[in-house]
Each structure stands twice: as C-alpha cells, then as structure tokens.
Scaffold this motif. Structure first.
Motif, short mmCIF file in Angstrom:
data_model
loop_
_atom_site.label_atom_id
_atom_site.label_comp_id
_atom_site.label_asym_id
_atom_site.label_seq_id
_atom_site.Cartn_x
_atom_site.Cartn_y
_atom_site.Cartn_z
N HIS A 59 0.86 -1.27 -0.11
CA HIS A 59 0.00 -0.02 0.13
C HIS A 59 0.93 1.41 -0.08
O HIS A 59 1.77 1.34 0.58
CB HIS A 59 -1.03 0.00 1.31
N ALA A 60 0.21 2.35 -0.66
CA ALA A 60 1.11 3.59 -0.61
C ALA A 60 0.01 4.98 -0.43
O ALA A 60 -1.09 4.69 -0.79
CB ALA A 60 1.83 3.81 -2.05
N ALA A 61 0.47 5.85 0.16
CA ALA A 61 -0.15 7.06 0.34
C ALA A 61 0.60 8.28 -0.40
O ALA A 61 1.92 8.24 -0.14
CB ALA A 61 -0.43 7.43 1.65
N ILE A 62 -0.05 9.11 -1.41
CA ILE A 62 0.67 9.78 -2.07
C ILE A 62 0.01 11.25 -2.16
O ILE A 62 -1.33 11.25 -2.71
CB ILE A 62 1.00 9.47 -3.38
N GLU A 63 0.55 12.24 -1.68
CA GLU A 63 -0.21 13.57 -1.89
C GLU A 63 0.02 14.12 -3.26
O GLU A 63 1.02 13.88 -3.75
CB GLU A 63 0.37 14.37 -0.54
N PHE A 64 -0.75 15.22 -3.53
CA PHE A 64 -0.85 15.69 -4.97
C PHE A 64 -1.41 17.15 -4.73
O PHE A 64 -2.23 17.48 -3.78
CB PHE A 64 -1.43 14.72 -5.99
N ARG A 65 -1.01 17.90 -5.68
CA ARG A 65 -1.37 19.29 -5.66
C ARG A 65 -1.51 19.71 -7.15
O ARG A 65 -0.54 19.45 -7.96
CB ARG A 65 -0.80 20.14 -5.13
N VAL A 66 -2.62 20.42 -7.66
CA VAL A 66 -2.85 20.91 -8.83
C VAL A 66 -3.26 22.13 -9.13
O VAL A 66 -4.28 22.65 -8.31
CB VAL A 66 -3.97 19.87 -9.69
N HIS A 67 -2.59 22.99 -9.82
CA HIS A 67 -2.92 24.25 -9.99
C HIS A 67 -3.35 24.23 -11.57
O HIS A 67 -2.64 24.01 -12.56
CB HIS A 67 -1.99 25.41 -9.91
#
Length: 124
Positions: free
Chosen positions: A78-86
C-alpha cells in the motif's frame, strides 16, 4: 514489481499524465479489475474501463494544469501519495490538493485506489 517502485511509477505517471492530459498512460497503471473511489461518498468505479471514463471526465474543462505528486509513503503493498494541482476549470483558476491511497498487485498494477481531495478557487 517491488511496491516502492510501483508507487513511485504510479506517482510519476500520474504527474506527467495529468499535466499532459494523457489518460492512456494513467489507465495503464491499473489492473483490469481495479476499483477506484474518488471521494468517500461517491460510488466506486469498477474496472479499467470505468476508471478510464472517470479520468477522461475529470480532465474535461481543465486547462493548463501544473501537477505535483509527493514521494510515496509505502507500507507493504500500500502507498499514500499527496498531490497538488493548479489549473483552470472552465476558465476559473483553481487549486486542488489531495491524497491517493493505492494497493498494488505483484505486477505493480493498482488494484484499489481511493482519493480524498478538496478544491478552492485561485492558486493557493
């Protein structure tokens, strides 16, 4: 495939694929029978075809995305991955911030994913 490698490939491919609206490269990350839940109270998208439809729908109306994915945090498969989009959504600047949780099979394909995210107008 090692889960850390699978998770980093997942993050890198999503970052590039979202930036360029390359849905096909993203869809290739998922097992045929994968399940994706976008937001906790939406019904899941079951199967690669339904996930593909959701991704293409998500990109509609969005222009000029700048996408970043953080280094995955991996535990077992399992993995947790943060992301951000403009980006611009139908001409309005928006920022989307969230996290995807993914489980991978032995081939490195995502078998279950779920997102939690929020958007706000403007670039934060």
């Amino acid at each position: 495939m090692d889960p850390r490698t699978a998770a980093q490939r997942f993050a890198d491919t999503w970052q590039h694929g979202w930036t360029h609206h390359d849905a096909d490269s993203i869809i290739a990350l998922y097992a045929d029978d994968a399940e994706h839940t976008s937001m906790p109270f939406r019904p899941p998208h079951r199967g690669r075809g339904a996930i593909a439809d959701y991704i293409r729908w998500s990109f509609a109306g969005e222009t000029d995305p700048h996408v970043t994915f953080a280094t995955p945090i991996v535990d077992g498969d399992h993995a947790a991955i943060e992301f951000r989009v403009h980006a611009h959504d139908n001409g309005t600047p928006v920022t989307l911030a969230g996290c995807v949780f993914a489980a991978f099979d032995t081939h490195g394909l995502a078998v279950r994913t779920r997102d939690y995210w929020h958007t706000t107008e403007g670039h934060q």
